[in-house]
Design an enzyme around this catalytic site. Structure first.
Site, PDB file in Angstrom:
ATOM      1  N   TYR A  57       1.924   9.054 -10.219  1.00 46.12           N
ATOM      2  CA  TYR A  57       2.397  10.438 -10.154  1.00 46.12           C
ATOM      3  C   TYR A  57       3.847  10.579 -10.635  1.00 46.12           C
ATOM      4  O   TYR A  57       4.435  11.658 -10.499  1.00 46.12           O
ATOM      5  CB  TYR A  57       2.276  10.958  -8.709  1.00 46.12           C
ATOM      6  CG  TYR A  57       0.845  10.955  -8.188  1.00 46.12           C
ATOM      7  CD1 TYR A  57       0.006  12.056  -8.359  1.00 46.12           C
ATOM      8  CD2 TYR A  57       0.325   9.829  -7.540  1.00 46.12           C
ATOM      9  CE1 TYR A  57      -1.303  12.040  -7.900  1.00 46.12           C
ATOM     10  CE2 TYR A  57      -0.988   9.796  -7.070  1.00 46.12           C
ATOM     11  CZ  TYR A  57      -1.795  10.913  -7.253  1.00 46.12           C
ATOM     12  OH  TYR A  57      -3.091  10.896  -6.800  1.00 46.12           O
ATOM     13  N   ASP A  58       4.432   9.519 -11.184  1.00 49.22           N
ATOM     14  CA  ASP A  58       5.839   9.565 -11.601  1.00 49.22           C
ATOM     15  C   ASP A  58       6.196  10.746 -12.513  1.00 49.22           C
ATOM     16  O   ASP A  58       7.260  11.349 -12.351  1.00 49.22           O
ATOM     17  CB  ASP A  58       6.246   8.250 -12.283  1.00 49.22           C
ATOM     18  CG  ASP A  58       6.461   7.124 -11.282  1.00 49.22           C
ATOM     19  OD1 ASP A  58       6.551   7.412 -10.069  1.00 49.22           O
ATOM     20  OD2 ASP A  58       6.541   5.958 -11.711  1.00 49.22           O
ATOM     21  N   ASP A  75       0.875  -1.171   0.000  1.00 50.61           N
ATOM     22  CA  ASP A  75       0.000   0.000   0.000  1.00 50.61           C
ATOM     23  C   ASP A  75       0.909   1.217   0.000  1.00 50.61           C
ATOM     24  O   ASP A  75       1.828   1.315   0.817  1.00 50.61           O
ATOM     25  CB  ASP A  75      -0.960   0.032   1.186  1.00 50.61           C
ATOM     26  CG  ASP A  75      -2.155   0.929   0.855  1.00 50.61           C
ATOM     27  OD1 ASP A  75      -2.915   0.568  -0.063  1.00 50.61           O
ATOM     28  OD2 ASP A  75      -2.317   1.987   1.481  1.00 50.61           O
ATOM     29  N   SER A  76       0.677   2.091  -0.932  1.00 51.11           N
ATOM     30  CA  SER A  76       1.613   3.195  -1.111  1.00 51.11           C
ATOM     31  C   SER A  76       0.877   4.444  -1.540  1.00 51.11           C
ATOM     32  O   SER A  76      -0.311   4.405  -1.852  1.00 51.11           O
ATOM     33  CB  SER A  76       2.667   2.795  -2.155  1.00 51.11           C
ATOM     34  OG  SER A  76       2.051   2.246  -3.295  1.00 51.11           O
ATOM     35  N   LYS A 122      14.798   3.466 -10.978  1.00 53.23           N
ATOM     36  CA  LYS A 122      13.676   3.603 -10.033  1.00 53.23           C
ATOM     37  C   LYS A 122      13.735   2.474  -9.008  1.00 53.23           C
ATOM     38  O   LYS A 122      13.518   2.684  -7.819  1.00 53.23           O
ATOM     39  CB  LYS A 122      12.328   3.601 -10.782  1.00 53.23           C
ATOM     40  CG  LYS A 122      11.164   3.807  -9.816  1.00 53.23           C
ATOM     41  CD  LYS A 122       9.805   3.926 -10.446  1.00 53.23           C
ATOM     42  CE  LYS A 122       8.742   4.103  -9.355  1.00 53.23           C
ATOM     43  NZ  LYS A 122       7.371   4.024  -9.843  1.00 53.23           N
TER      44      LYS A 122
HETATM   45  P1  ITT Z   1      -3.470  -2.308  -5.352  1.00 59.48           P
HETATM   46  O1  ITT Z   1      -4.290  -1.854  -4.171  1.00 59.48           O
HETATM   47  O2  ITT Z   1      -4.142  -3.368  -6.181  1.00 59.48           O
HETATM   48  O3  ITT Z   1      -2.062  -2.667  -4.977  1.00 59.48           O
HETATM   49  P2  ITT Z   1      -3.607   0.507  -6.091  1.00 59.48           P
HETATM   50  O4  ITT Z   1      -3.114   1.298  -7.269  1.00 59.48           O
HETATM   51  O5  ITT Z   1      -5.052   0.701  -5.675  1.00 59.48           O
HETATM   52  O6  ITT Z   1      -3.316  -1.055  -6.385  1.00 59.48           O
HETATM   53  P3  ITT Z   1      -2.708   1.715  -3.618  1.00 59.48           P
HETATM   54  O7  ITT Z   1      -4.059   1.723  -3.011  1.00 59.48           O
HETATM   55  O8  ITT Z   1      -1.527   1.320  -2.791  1.00 59.48           O
HETATM   56  O9  ITT Z   1      -2.659   0.747  -4.885  1.00 59.48           O
HETATM   57  O10 ITT Z   1      -2.476   3.171  -4.240  1.00 59.48           O
HETATM   58  C1  ITT Z   1      -1.214   3.500  -4.690  1.00 59.48           C
HETATM   59  C2  ITT Z   1      -1.322   4.769  -5.521  1.00 59.48           C
HETATM   60  O11 ITT Z   1      -0.272   5.673  -5.122  1.00 59.48           O
HETATM   61  C3  ITT Z   1      -1.059   4.459  -6.984  1.00 59.48           C
HETATM   62  O12 ITT Z   1      -2.255   4.154  -7.670  1.00 59.48           O
HETATM   63  C4  ITT Z   1      -0.397   5.750  -7.465  1.00 59.48           C
HETATM   64  O13 ITT Z   1      -1.375   6.720  -7.733  1.00 59.48           O
HETATM   65  C5  ITT Z   1       0.402   6.174  -6.238  1.00 59.48           C
HETATM   66  N1  ITT Z   1       1.742   5.581  -6.257  1.00 59.48           N
HETATM   67  C6  ITT Z   1       2.241   4.628  -5.414  1.00 59.48           C
HETATM   68  N2  ITT Z   1       3.488   4.287  -5.767  1.00 59.48           N
HETATM   69  C7  ITT Z   1       3.789   5.029  -6.843  1.00 59.48           C
HETATM   70  C8  ITT Z   1       4.928   5.118  -7.674  1.00 59.48           C
HETATM   71  O14 ITT Z   1       5.974   4.346  -7.500  1.00 59.48           O
HETATM   72  N3  ITT Z   1       4.899   5.996  -8.679  1.00 59.48           N
HETATM   73  C9  ITT Z   1       3.836   6.780  -8.902  1.00 59.48           C
HETATM   74  N4  ITT Z   1       2.702   6.746  -8.192  1.00 59.48           N
HETATM   75  C10 ITT Z   1       2.687   5.877  -7.154  1.00 59.48           C
END
Ligand code: ITT
Length: 194
Positions: free
Chosen positions: A153-154, A69-70, A174
């Protein structure tokens, strides 16, 4: 070791798979478990959501699972979009729409716009073993989109050390510096101690 990567985000899968080639893993994706229901990400922290996703995948698949989760935390926005990064512009929003909303929200604030990507990885086994790992990458948001690599957002996340956005950097770079790579390297090191 069998490991289910509990994410449906294609960008994350690509990055995680590239890093897991260094260990002795048999990597499974959620594509192998089409009947696993989408987990509602209603936690208030990255850790809560990561645990929820990893637990569900481990219990359903019967294999150890790893969930990420990120999100992006922007200082001028008091840490937003944070756990709401994936749907900042609304449920089902595209990456481009989320970036547009971010730039609109930031427009009234003076640059530089300091920000950090945060990642919590949760490792869970079907019998209830759980462990969390954390990674962080600091940088700045810029008003123009640059580069075509990566996801999310990269294109607007500038890494000052390289003078480039994450979308301008190749995957191998990266994967050397990112929040996700930092967390995942800890996961791999920890699994090797078991
Ligand atoms: P899963 O829950 O299936 O893993 P998700 O895209 O819904 O997929 P998250 O709820 O963790 O995952 O949301 C992460 C969001 O944060 C992701 O969709 C991007 O908008 C942003 N994000 C996270 N890591 C990133 C990265 O390395 N580069 C750019 N944006 C990132």
């Amino acid at each position: 070791m069998d490991l289910v990567i509990a994410t449906r985000n294609a960008g994350k899968i690509k990055e995680i798979k590239a890093l897991l080639t260094h260990g002795d893993f048999c990597v499974h994706s959620l594509a192998e478990f089409p009947n696993l229901k989408e987990v509602e990400e209603d936690g208030e922290t990255f850790a809560a959501n990561a645990l929820k996703k990893a637990r569900a995948a481990a219990v359903f698949s019967g294999m150890p699972a790893l969930a990420d989760d990120s999100g992006l935390c922007v200082a001028a926005l008091q840490g937003r979009p944070g756990v709401h990064s994936a749907r900042y512009a609304g449920e089902g929003a595209s990456d481009a729409e989320n970036v547009a909303r971010l730039l609109t929200e930031l427009a009234p604030y003076p640059a530089p716009w300091h920000a950090a990507f945060e990642c919590v990885m949760a490792f869970c086994t079907p019998d209830g073993k759980e462990q969390l790992f954390h990674g962080r990458l600091s940088g700045r948001i810029i008003a123009e989109r640059r580069g075509a690599n990566g996801f999310g957002y990269d294109p607007v996340f500038l890494v000052p050390e390289y003078g480039k956005t994450l979308a301008e950097l190749p995957l191998d770079i990266k994967n050397r510096i990112s929040h996700r790579a930092q967390a995942l390297r800890q996961v791999i090191a920890w699994l090797q101690t078991l």
